[in-house]
Scaffold this motif. Structure first.
Motif, PDB file in Angstrom:
ATOM      1  N   ASP A 113       0.724  -1.473   0.174  1.00  0.00           N
ATOM      2  CA  ASP A 113       0.051  -0.096  -0.118  1.00  0.00           C
ATOM      3  C   ASP A 113       0.889   1.336  -0.027  1.00  0.00           C
ATOM      4  OD1 ASP A 113       0.837  -0.382   2.487  1.00  0.00           O
ATOM      5  OD2 ASP A 113      -0.862   0.195   3.532  1.00  0.00           O
ATOM      6  N   HIS A 114       2.154   1.106   0.555  1.00  0.00           N
ATOM      7  CA  HIS A 114       2.855   2.515   0.443  1.00  0.00           C
ATOM      8  C   HIS A 114       3.383   2.670  -1.020  1.00  0.00           C
ATOM      9  CE1 HIS A 114       5.918   5.468   1.815  1.00  0.00           C
ATOM     10  NE2 HIS A 114       6.488   4.885   0.821  1.00  0.00           N
ATOM     11  N   LEU A 115       3.778   2.124  -1.827  1.00  0.00           N
ATOM     12  CA  LEU A 115       4.204   2.245  -3.006  1.00  0.00           C
ATOM     13  C   LEU A 115       2.980   2.548  -3.896  1.00  0.00           C
ATOM     14  CD1 LEU A 115       6.911  -0.377  -4.356  1.00  0.00           C
ATOM     15  CD2 LEU A 115       7.018   2.184  -3.993  1.00  0.00           C
ATOM     16  N   ALA A 116       1.760   1.879  -3.560  1.00  0.00           N
ATOM     17  CA  ALA A 116       0.594   2.139  -4.263  1.00  0.00           C
ATOM     18  C   ALA A 116       0.045   3.541  -4.103  1.00  0.00           C
ATOM     19  CB  ALA A 116      -0.368   1.176  -3.977  1.00  0.00           C
ATOM     20  N   ARG A 117      -0.052   4.164  -2.920  1.00  0.00           N
ATOM     21  CA  ARG A 117      -0.349   5.418  -2.335  1.00  0.00           C
ATOM     22  C   ARG A 117       0.609   6.187  -3.050  1.00  0.00           C
ATOM     23  NH1 ARG A 117      -2.048   2.510   2.378  1.00  0.00           N
ATOM     24  NH2 ARG A 117      -4.454   2.471   2.273  1.00  0.00           N
ATOM     25  N   ALA A 118       1.772   5.976  -3.258  1.00  0.00           N
ATOM     26  CA  ALA A 118       2.715   7.068  -3.644  1.00  0.00           C
ATOM     27  C   ALA A 118       2.595   7.239  -4.975  1.00  0.00           C
ATOM     28  CB  ALA A 118       4.032   6.491  -3.355  1.00  0.00           C
ATOM     29  N   ALA A 119       2.037   6.009  -5.769  1.00  0.00           N
ATOM     30  CA  ALA A 119       1.668   6.259  -7.325  1.00  0.00           C
ATOM     31  C   ALA A 119       0.583   7.238  -7.453  1.00  0.00           C
ATOM     32  CB  ALA A 119       1.599   5.053  -7.968  1.00  0.00           C
TER      33      ALA A 119
ATOM     34  N   ASP B 125      23.929  -1.933  -7.878  1.00  0.00           N
ATOM     35  CA  ASP B 125      23.112  -2.618  -6.761  1.00  0.00           C
ATOM     36  C   ASP B 125      21.916  -1.886  -6.719  1.00  0.00           C
ATOM     37  OD1 ASP B 125      23.388  -4.292  -4.100  1.00  0.00           O
ATOM     38  OD2 ASP B 125      22.587  -2.259  -3.585  1.00  0.00           O
ATOM     39  N   ALA B 126      20.763  -2.760  -6.546  1.00  0.00           N
ATOM     40  CA  ALA B 126      19.421  -2.127  -6.698  1.00  0.00           C
ATOM     41  C   ALA B 126      19.336  -1.403  -5.495  1.00  0.00           C
ATOM     42  CB  ALA B 126      18.471  -3.261  -6.760  1.00  0.00           C
ATOM     43  N   GLY B 127      19.592  -1.822  -4.522  1.00  0.00           N
ATOM     44  CA  GLY B 127      19.299  -0.948  -3.286  1.00  0.00           C
ATOM     45  C   GLY B 127      19.966   0.344  -3.221  1.00  0.00           C
ATOM     46  N   ASN B 128      21.202   0.382  -3.864  1.00  0.00           N
ATOM     47  CA  ASN B 128      21.886   1.699  -3.804  1.00  0.00           C
ATOM     48  C   ASN B 128      21.120   2.438  -4.975  1.00  0.00           C
ATOM     49  OD1 ASN B 128      24.094   1.299  -2.186  1.00  0.00           O
ATOM     50  ND2 ASN B 128      25.325   0.401  -3.875  1.00  0.00           N
TER      51      ASN B 128
ATOM     52  N   LEU C 130      17.752   7.324  -5.877  1.00  0.00           N
ATOM     53  CA  LEU C 130      16.483   8.094  -6.435  1.00  0.00           C
ATOM     54  C   LEU C 130      15.624   8.604  -5.430  1.00  0.00           C
ATOM     55  CD1 LEU C 130      17.229   6.580  -9.135  1.00  0.00           C
ATOM     56  CD2 LEU C 130      14.686   5.764  -8.957  1.00  0.00           C
ATOM     57  N   ARG C 131      15.826   8.155  -4.090  1.00  0.00           N
ATOM     58  CA  ARG C 131      15.249   8.855  -2.767  1.00  0.00           C
ATOM     59  C   ARG C 131      15.648  10.201  -2.471  1.00  0.00           C
ATOM     60  NH1 ARG C 131      14.074   4.555   2.018  1.00  0.00           N
ATOM     61  NH2 ARG C 131      12.789   6.586   2.966  1.00  0.00           N
ATOM     62  N   SER C 132      17.115  10.022  -2.393  1.00  0.00           N
ATOM     63  CA  SER C 132      17.836  11.423  -2.304  1.00  0.00           C
ATOM     64  C   SER C 132      17.723  12.207  -3.317  1.00  0.00           C
ATOM     65  CB  SER C 132      19.394  10.929  -2.053  1.00  0.00           C
ATOM     66  OG  SER C 132      19.669  10.269  -0.706  1.00  0.00           O
ATOM     67  N   ALA C 133      17.774  12.218  -4.560  1.00  0.00           N
ATOM     68  CA  ALA C 133      17.428  12.872  -5.684  1.00  0.00           C
ATOM     69  C   ALA C 133      15.967  13.645  -5.527  1.00  0.00           C
ATOM     70  CB  ALA C 133      17.456  12.244  -6.860  1.00  0.00           C
ATOM     71  N   ALA C 134      15.115  12.839  -5.222  1.00  0.00           N
ATOM     72  CA  ALA C 134      13.562  13.331  -4.926  1.00  0.00           C
ATOM     73  C   ALA C 134      13.593  14.411  -3.778  1.00  0.00           C
ATOM     74  CB  ALA C 134      12.666  12.292  -5.017  1.00  0.00           C
TER      75      ALA C 134
ATOM     76  N   ALA D 204      18.400  -2.008 -13.679  1.00  0.00           N
ATOM     77  CA  ALA D 204      17.200  -1.424 -14.469  1.00  0.00           C
ATOM     78  C   ALA D 204      16.619  -0.716 -13.208  1.00  0.00           C
ATOM     79  CB  ALA D 204      16.421  -2.718 -14.799  1.00  0.00           C
ATOM     80  N   LEU D 205      15.831   0.643 -13.710  1.00  0.00           N
ATOM     81  CA  LEU D 205      15.534   1.423 -12.890  1.00  0.00           C
ATOM     82  C   LEU D 205      13.969   1.138 -12.284  1.00  0.00           C
ATOM     83  CD1 LEU D 205      16.240   5.071 -14.309  1.00  0.00           C
ATOM     84  CD2 LEU D 205      17.351   3.700 -12.725  1.00  0.00           C
ATOM     85  N   TRP D 206      13.269   0.373 -13.173  1.00  0.00           N
ATOM     86  CA  TRP D 206      11.967   0.006 -12.671  1.00  0.00           C
ATOM     87  C   TRP D 206      11.809  -1.454 -12.456  1.00  0.00           C
ATOM     88  CZ3 TRP D 206       8.098   3.670 -12.189  1.00  0.00           C
ATOM     89  CH2 TRP D 206       8.313   4.902 -12.951  1.00  0.00           C
ATOM     90  N   SER D 207      13.048  -2.045 -12.010  1.00  0.00           N
ATOM     91  CA  SER D 207      13.063  -3.573 -11.395  1.00  0.00           C
ATOM     92  C   SER D 207      12.099  -3.432 -10.056  1.00  0.00           C
ATOM     93  CB  SER D 207      14.170  -4.085 -11.410  1.00  0.00           C
ATOM     94  OG  SER D 207      15.101  -3.245 -10.385  1.00  0.00           O
ATOM     95  N   PRO D 208      11.629  -4.581  -9.808  1.00  0.00           N
ATOM     96  CA  PRO D 208      11.084  -4.566  -8.373  1.00  0.00           C
ATOM     97  C   PRO D 208      11.784  -4.132  -7.358  1.00  0.00           C
ATOM     98  CG  PRO D 208      10.348  -6.477  -9.706  1.00  0.00           C
ATOM     99  CD  PRO D 208      11.361  -5.853 -10.569  1.00  0.00           C
ATOM    100  N   LYS D 209      13.082  -4.680  -7.195  1.00  0.00           N
ATOM    101  CA  LYS D 209      14.092  -4.346  -6.207  1.00  0.00           C
ATOM    102  C   LYS D 209      14.476  -2.734  -6.272  1.00  0.00           C
ATOM    103  CE  LYS D 209      16.191  -8.717  -6.053  1.00  0.00           C
ATOM    104  NZ  LYS D 209      17.522  -9.464  -6.047  1.00  0.00           N
ATOM    105  N   VAL D 210      14.560  -2.365  -7.239  1.00  0.00           N
ATOM    106  CA  VAL D 210      14.699  -0.608  -7.134  1.00  0.00           C
ATOM    107  C   VAL D 210      13.495  -0.049  -6.871  1.00  0.00           C
ATOM    108  CG1 VAL D 210      15.466   1.107  -8.747  1.00  0.00           C
ATOM    109  CG2 VAL D 210      16.562  -1.109  -8.979  1.00  0.00           C
ATOM    110  N   LEU D 211      12.331  -0.477  -7.369  1.00  0.00           N
ATOM    111  CA  LEU D 211      10.952  -0.013  -7.145  1.00  0.00           C
ATOM    112  C   LEU D 211      11.044   0.017  -5.564  1.00  0.00           C
ATOM    113  CD1 LEU D 211       8.935  -1.262  -9.925  1.00  0.00           C
ATOM    114  CD2 LEU D 211       9.085   1.282  -8.960  1.00  0.00           C
ATOM    115  N   ARG D 212      11.206  -1.029  -4.882  1.00  0.00           N
ATOM    116  CA  ARG D 212      11.116  -1.071  -3.442  1.00  0.00           C
ATOM    117  C   ARG D 212      12.120  -0.277  -2.583  1.00  0.00           C
ATOM    118  NH1 ARG D 212      10.093  -6.678  -4.717  1.00  0.00           N
ATOM    119  NH2 ARG D 212      11.985  -7.436  -4.054  1.00  0.00           N
ATOM    120  N   ALA D 213      13.142  -0.305  -3.206  1.00  0.00           N
ATOM    121  CA  ALA D 213      14.331   0.652  -2.337  1.00  0.00           C
ATOM    122  C   ALA D 213      13.984   2.182  -2.651  1.00  0.00           C
ATOM    123  CB  ALA D 213      15.485   0.115  -2.988  1.00  0.00           C
ATOM    124  N   GLY D 214      13.328   2.450  -3.766  1.00  0.00           N
ATOM    125  CA  GLY D 214      13.042   3.774  -4.158  1.00  0.00           C
ATOM    126  C   GLY D 214      11.836   4.485  -3.103  1.00  0.00           C
ATOM    127  N   MET D 215      11.079   3.467  -2.506  1.00  0.00           N
ATOM    128  CA  MET D 215       9.891   3.953  -1.729  1.00  0.00           C
ATOM    129  C   MET D 215       9.084   4.940  -2.214  1.00  0.00           C
ATOM    130  SD  MET D 215       9.988   2.255   1.017  1.00  0.00           S
ATOM    131  CE  MET D 215       9.325   2.897   2.192  1.00  0.00           C
TER     132      MET D 215
END
Length: 255
Positions: free
Chosen positions: A39-45, A122-125, A130-134, A149-160
């Motif tokens: 729900d966190h990522l979904a609401r962010a979208a 590293d996807a977490g990095n 991305l979080r810091s940039a925003a 890959a920017l839109w991979s599930p691991k990067v998406l989760r780390a990007g919050m």
């Protein structure tokens, strides 16, 4: 709100697509869609005005979340809990996910302050950067070839949720940076001016490099400014995501 469609077959075409998106971090490039879970990522979208192509909910989540997410998605799907858990990419399934249609390949935006990722793998990095940039006002992130890959599930989760606040460009060569029209700033663990003493231009583009090799020599040669971060504790270097947060905050504070 459209009436939800109940899916009970494991080999349903939508579920096959979801498995590809979850298991193959670059599948979104062929499918033109990405999967976000929880729900966190979904609401962010949703807060960024995105309308999901599909909302997928476990049956047990429908009463609590169906009204909120079923009302905005073009299509809503219900899965038995066991079936949802079987496709989930999380250790503790959130029982809510969205399929988002991705925009066409984006181009570099001239003059828009940017973060450039040079083979950060590293996807977490990548997600953390991305979080810091925003957070610090860099609305454009450019991922050069060789970057995760920017839109991979691991990067998406780390990007919050940071993805939805950014203009993302990926898979480009270093020559694409010529269209930015901004000074390139690079970091090094052993050379350059100390960050806290440097006069940082704005707008600018911070270049962050490979976890082991750092910024490539070609980009180092193009840089308008090279800086290093003071480390009185004596460590050899910082994690690239930590270095990014420090540098981007310094730029924001100097504006």
């Amino acid at each position: 709100m459209t009436s939800p469609q109940l899916i009970t077959a494991r080999d349903n075409p939508l579920l096959k697509e979801l498995r590809k998106l979850i298991q193959d971090g670059s599948a979104y490039r062929k499918l033109g869609r990405c999967w976000i879970e929880g729900d966190h990522l979904a609401r962010a979208a949703l807060l960024r005005g995105l309308r999901p192509a599909v909302a997928v909910l476990a049956e047990s989540a429908w009463a609590a979340l169906g009204g909120e997410f079923g009302a905005v998605a073009r299509k809503t799907v219900l899965l038995p809990d066991a079936l949802f858990d079987g496709i989930s990419g999380l250790e503790s399934p959130a029982r809510l996910g969205l399929v988002l249609d991705l925009p066409a390949a984006a181009a570099v935006q001239p003059g828009n302050a940017a973060v450039v990722l040079d083979r950060v793998q590293d996807a977490g990095n990548v997600g953390s950067i991305l979080r810091s940039a925003a957070a610090f006002g860099f609305r454009q992130v450019i991922a050069l070839k060789g970057t995760a890959a920017l839109w991979s599930p691991k990067v998406l989760r780390a990007g919050m949720g940071a993805h939805f606040a950014l203009h993302l460009v990926e898979g480009v060569e270093a020559d694409a940076l010529e269209g930015l029209g901004l000074p390139l700033l690079v970091t090094s663990s052993h050379q350059g001016e100390l960050l806290h003493r440097a006069r940082l231009p704005w707008p600018c583009a911070w270049v962050l490099g490979h976890e082991g090799q750092g910024v490539g020599s070609e980009l180092m040669g193009r840089a308008a400014l090279s800086v290093r971060i003071a480390q009185p504790g004596g460590e050899e270097s910082l994690n690239v995501a930590a270095a990014a947060a420090i540098c981007l905050h310094a730029s924001a504070a100097a504006r």
